[in-house]
Design an enzyme around this catalytic site. Sequence first.
Site, mmCIF file in Angstrom:
data_model
loop_
_atom_site.group_PDB
_atom_site.id
_atom_site.type_symbol
_atom_site.label_atom_id
_atom_site.label_comp_id
_atom_site.label_asym_id
_atom_site.label_seq_id
_atom_site.Cartn_x
_atom_site.Cartn_y
_atom_site.Cartn_z
ATOM 1 C CD GLN A 1 -2.528 1.732 0.296
ATOM 2 O OE1 GLN A 1 -3.217 0.939 -0.334
ATOM 3 N NE2 GLN A 1 -2.461 3.014 -0.043
ATOM 4 C CD GLN B 1 -3.560 7.687 -2.094
ATOM 5 O OE1 GLN B 1 -4.301 6.722 -2.215
ATOM 6 N NE2 GLN B 1 -3.943 8.910 -2.380
ATOM 7 N N PRO C 1 -5.996 -2.272 4.874
ATOM 8 C CG PRO C 1 -4.199 -0.785 4.900
ATOM 9 C CD PRO C 1 -4.592 -2.162 4.464
ATOM 10 N N GLY D 1 -10.719 0.586 2.039
ATOM 11 C CA GLY D 1 -11.785 -0.049 1.281
ATOM 12 C C GLY D 1 -11.253 -0.448 -0.080
ATOM 13 N N GLY D 2 -10.614 0.513 -0.712
ATOM 14 C CA GLY D 2 -10.055 0.252 -2.021
ATOM 15 C C GLY D 2 -8.856 1.138 -2.276
ATOM 16 C CG MET D 3 -4.346 1.760 -3.328
ATOM 17 S SD MET D 3 -4.413 3.526 -2.855
ATOM 18 C CE MET D 3 -3.457 4.255 -4.179
ATOM 19 C CD GLU D 4 -6.427 5.830 -5.778
ATOM 20 O OE1 GLU D 4 -6.888 5.105 -4.873
ATOM 21 O OE2 GLU D 4 -6.055 6.995 -5.594
ATOM 22 C CG HIS E 1 -14.009 6.085 -4.747
ATOM 23 N ND1 HIS E 1 -14.386 7.346 -4.351
ATOM 24 C CD2 HIS E 1 -12.694 5.992 -4.451
ATOM 25 C CE1 HIS E 1 -13.348 7.980 -3.841
ATOM 26 N NE2 HIS E 1 -12.297 7.170 -3.895
ATOM 27 C CD GLU E 2 -10.788 2.886 -4.691
ATOM 28 O OE1 GLU E 2 -9.870 3.595 -5.149
ATOM 29 O OE2 GLU E 2 -11.279 3.089 -3.561
ATOM 30 C CG HIS F 1 -9.180 7.305 -7.582
ATOM 31 N ND1 HIS F 1 -8.895 8.638 -7.329
ATOM 32 C CD2 HIS F 1 -9.601 6.788 -6.396
ATOM 33 C CE1 HIS F 1 -9.160 8.901 -6.048
ATOM 34 N NE2 HIS F 1 -9.597 7.801 -5.460
ATOM 35 C CD GLU G 1 -9.322 9.918 -2.733
ATOM 36 O OE1 GLU G 1 -10.437 9.499 -3.107
ATOM 37 O OE2 GLU G 1 -8.288 9.235 -2.811
ATOM 38 C CG ASP H 1 -2.324 8.562 7.035
ATOM 39 O OD1 ASP H 1 -2.426 8.389 5.811
ATOM 40 O OD2 ASP H 1 -2.555 7.689 7.901
ATOM 41 C CE1 TYR I 1 -10.867 10.527 1.242
ATOM 42 C CE2 TYR I 1 -11.924 9.273 -0.479
ATOM 43 C CZ TYR I 1 -10.879 9.445 0.387
ATOM 44 O OH TYR I 1 -9.846 8.559 0.404
ATOM 45 N NE ARG J 1 -13.409 0.051 4.071
ATOM 46 C CZ ARG J 1 -14.529 0.105 3.378
ATOM 47 N NH1 ARG J 1 -15.321 -0.947 3.340
ATOM 48 N NH2 ARG J 1 -14.863 1.200 2.728
ATOM 49 C CE LYS K 1 -16.426 3.456 5.658
ATOM 50 N NZ LYS K 1 -17.184 3.548 4.455
HETATM 51 N N1 BES Z 1 -6.956 6.450 -2.628
HETATM 52 C C1 BES Z 1 -7.890 6.111 -1.613
HETATM 53 C C2 BES Z 1 -7.285 5.360 -0.456
HETATM 54 C C3 BES Z 1 -6.183 6.105 0.273
HETATM 55 C C4 BES Z 1 -6.299 7.454 0.544
HETATM 56 C C5 BES Z 1 -5.072 5.425 0.694
HETATM 57 C C6 BES Z 1 -5.271 8.097 1.213
HETATM 58 C C7 BES Z 1 -4.068 6.082 1.355
HETATM 59 C C8 BES Z 1 -4.161 7.416 1.618
HETATM 60 C C9 BES Z 1 -9.062 5.305 -2.179
HETATM 61 O O1 BES Z 1 -9.427 5.697 -3.453
HETATM 62 C C10 BES Z 1 -10.252 5.563 -1.302
HETATM 63 O O2 BES Z 1 -10.673 6.675 -1.246
HETATM 64 N N2 BES Z 1 -10.769 4.531 -0.650
HETATM 65 C C11 BES Z 1 -11.912 4.620 0.227
HETATM 66 C C12 BES Z 1 -13.154 4.123 -0.442
HETATM 67 C C13 BES Z 1 -13.970 5.112 -1.152
HETATM 68 C C14 BES Z 1 -15.241 4.466 -1.677
HETATM 69 C C15 BES Z 1 -14.288 6.356 -0.394
HETATM 70 C C16 BES Z 1 -11.664 3.727 1.428
HETATM 71 O O3 BES Z 1 -10.648 3.049 1.436
HETATM 72 O O4 BES Z 1 -12.494 3.711 2.318
HETATM 73 ZN ZN ZN Z 2 -10.357 7.564 -3.499
#
Ligand code: BES
Ligand code: ZN
Length: 627
Positions: free
Chosen positions: A165, A167, A292, A294-297, A321-322, A325, A344, A401, A409, A582, A584
Site C-alpha cells: 500500500q 499511498q 487497511p 476499502g479500495g486503492m486505485e 470510486h476506484e 480514479h 478524492e 495522513d 472527499y 479496514r 475506516k
Molecule cells: N486512494 C484512496 C485510499 C487512500 C487514501 C489510501 C489516502 C491512502 C491514503 C481510495 O481511493 C479511497 O478513497 N478509498 C476509500 C473508499 C472510497 C469508496 C471512499 C476507502 O478506502 O475507504
Molecule cells: Zn479515493
Amino acid sequence: MLNRIALLASLSFLVCCHQQPANLTSHPARAGSNLKSDFMKDPHSFGRPDEAVVNHLDLNITVDFDKKMLSGTATCDIEMKENATHIILDTKGLDIKRVMLEDDKPAVFQLGDEVKFLGRPLTINCTSSTRKLTIYYSTSADAAALQWLTPEQTAGKKFPFLFTQSQAILARTWVPCQDSPGIRFTYSAKVQVPQGLMAVMSAENPTKASENGMYHFNMPQPIPAYLLALAVGDFVFHPFDKRTGVYAEPVTINKAIYEFADLPKMVDAAEKLYGPYAWGQYDLIVLPPSFPFGGMENPRLTFATPTILAGDRSLTSLVAHELAHSWSGNLVTNATWNDFWMNEGFTVYFENRIMEALYGKDFDDMQKILGQEDLRETVADLGDTSIDTHLKLQLDGRDPDDGMTDVAYEKGNNLLLLIEKTIGREKLDTFLKSYFERHKFHSITTEQFLSEYKSELIKDDSADAKKIDIEKWIYGPGIPSNMVKIESSKFNHVDKEVTAFKNGTAPSKLETKSFTAFEWIRFLRSLSDSLSLKQMKELDEAFHFTKSGNSEILFVWFQHVIPSQYKVAYPSLESFLENVGRRKFVKPLYQQLAKTPEGKEMAKKIYDKARPNYHPITQGSIDELLK
Ligand code: BES
Ligand code: ZN
C-alpha cells in the site's frame, strides 16, 4: 497558522511541476513544461525534479516470506538537468547496499539523516551525462507499505500473502524512488516469488501462476510512485470481458464474480462521461480482510477489501470510486498531498455519476446525502475552524495522513455539486472531459484548477461566481452555507419510520420491506445515541443486525451496541474487530469503546488479539489511540 490573505499571497508564487512523460506525444498546452522554472517543491519528498528525474524504473526483486523482506535492484533511467551533480531519491528504512553507474562503476552516494514521516534522502553523485543507475537494496522488517500475512490470515488459510500500500508516502519503504505525486515514471519489473504463488502489480498482469515463481511486468504509462503496487499470494483470475476481470483467492472467487458482475458496464459508463479509459485493462483484486482501506486505485488493478462482498452488490460504489480514479487521480494527479481533494473530491463526484448512470437518481441521491452526513460529522470532529477542514490543505511538516479525511472527499464533491447546480451539468461535463484530456498523465495544483475554472467555466465577477464563492470552499473552513440540499423520497420514508419507532411503534411493525443497504444505514444513523437494551433487543430480533453480512450496516449497528452495552452482539463485534483491518471501521469502533473505562479495557483486550492481523497503517492509528 497562515491567515487566508498570507496563504493566497504565497500561493501566487507556486507553479506546478510538469514532467513530460518520455513516451507520450507533446501537447501544445504543455509545451515547455519541463523547464526549471516549473519546479514546485513537494513538502513530502526529498526529490528535486528541477535537478534530476527518474523517467523509468526497472525492478528486479525477490520476495522472501521467511525473512519478510524484498531484496534486489532498482535500476533507474534518469534525466539530469543542466549542471546537476546528483539525484535525490526518497527512502525509508531501506538498506542501501551499493549504487552502480551504467559502466558498472560504483557511484558515490549518501543517506541523509532521518526526517520524521519522510525517511532519509538518498543522494547519488552523477554527472550530466549519467543516464542510468542501479541501486542494490533490501527492505526492513517494519516497512509500512508491506503487509506479510501468514496462511491463517488469508481466506484460504493455506498460503502466505503479501500486498503493498504505497499511498500516500509509503512507496519509499519498498522501492527507492522519487516519491512525489508530481513526478511520473514508467516501470518494468522482474519479481521472484515462492513457487506456486502468483504475483500481480499495477501493470500488465499474468492471468495464471507461473511454473517457477518468476514474473515479468511492464507498465507502459507513466505513474507517480504512490501507484506502485504488488500483491503475492494464491489467487485466480476470472475475466468479465475483454478488458475487465477479478483476481481473488480460490475460495473467494465465486463470491467476487457475483458481486462485481457489473464491472464492464461501469467502465462503459465512465468512458461515456469523461472520455476513453487510458490504461488498457481494468481488473480488481480482492485482498484479505486486513487490507487497511476499502479500495486503492492501483492502475490497471484496483486493490479491494473483502468487506464489500456483501452478497447483494450493495457496496459496489467503492468499485465505481476506484475506477473513477483512473481519470481523477491516476490520469490527472494532485501535484502534492495539499491538493488531495483534487484526487478524492473529483473522484467522489465521478463515482456518483457512474452509479447514477447505472442505478438511477434515487440511489445516487441517497449516496450524496450519506456523504453530506459524513462531512458534517468530520467537520464537527475536527472543529469547524480547523485548517484541516479547508479543501487546500497545509500538511507541510506533518504526516499527510492527517489530511486524508472526509473533507477532501465530501467537501470536494459538494463543491462540484454546487458548480453543477449553478452552471448546469452539461457545461461542467464538457469542462471535465476537456480537463482530463488536457492534463492527462500530468499533475495539477488547486491553483491551476482555480485559474481554469475562472478562464473556462465562470467569469470572475459574474452572478454565478458570487453564488458559488469558490475561494470560500477552497481556502476557508467548515461547510459553506450554500452547500446543495439534496432531497430523497426514499430517505423521507426512512425518516417517517424512525419517527414511528421513536414514538413507540414496535420494530416488527415498521414498514421496512423495501429497504436497501443505504436505507438501513440511514435508519440506524438516525436512531438516538442512547438506545435502551430493550430497544436494541427488539431491533435485533426484527432485523437481525448482529448477523448482517453487510459490513457498512454492521459498522453502524456496532456504534449502537457499544453505548447501550448490548452484550448479545459482543462476540460479533469482537470477531469483526479481530478479522477486519479496514481502518475506516476499526478506528471509530475502538474510539467509541475507549470512551468509558470498561470499554477501554475491552478494547485493549480485543486489540491484543487483533493487532497482529492489522496492517502497519491501521496498527499505527490504533496504537496511538489506546496508548
Ligand atoms: N486512494 C484512496 C485510499 C487512500 C487514501 C489510501 C489516502 C491512502 C491514503 C481510495 O481511493 C479511497 O478513497 N478509498 C476509500 C473508499 C472510497 C469508496 C471512499 C476507502 O478506502 O475507504
Ligand atoms: Zn479515493
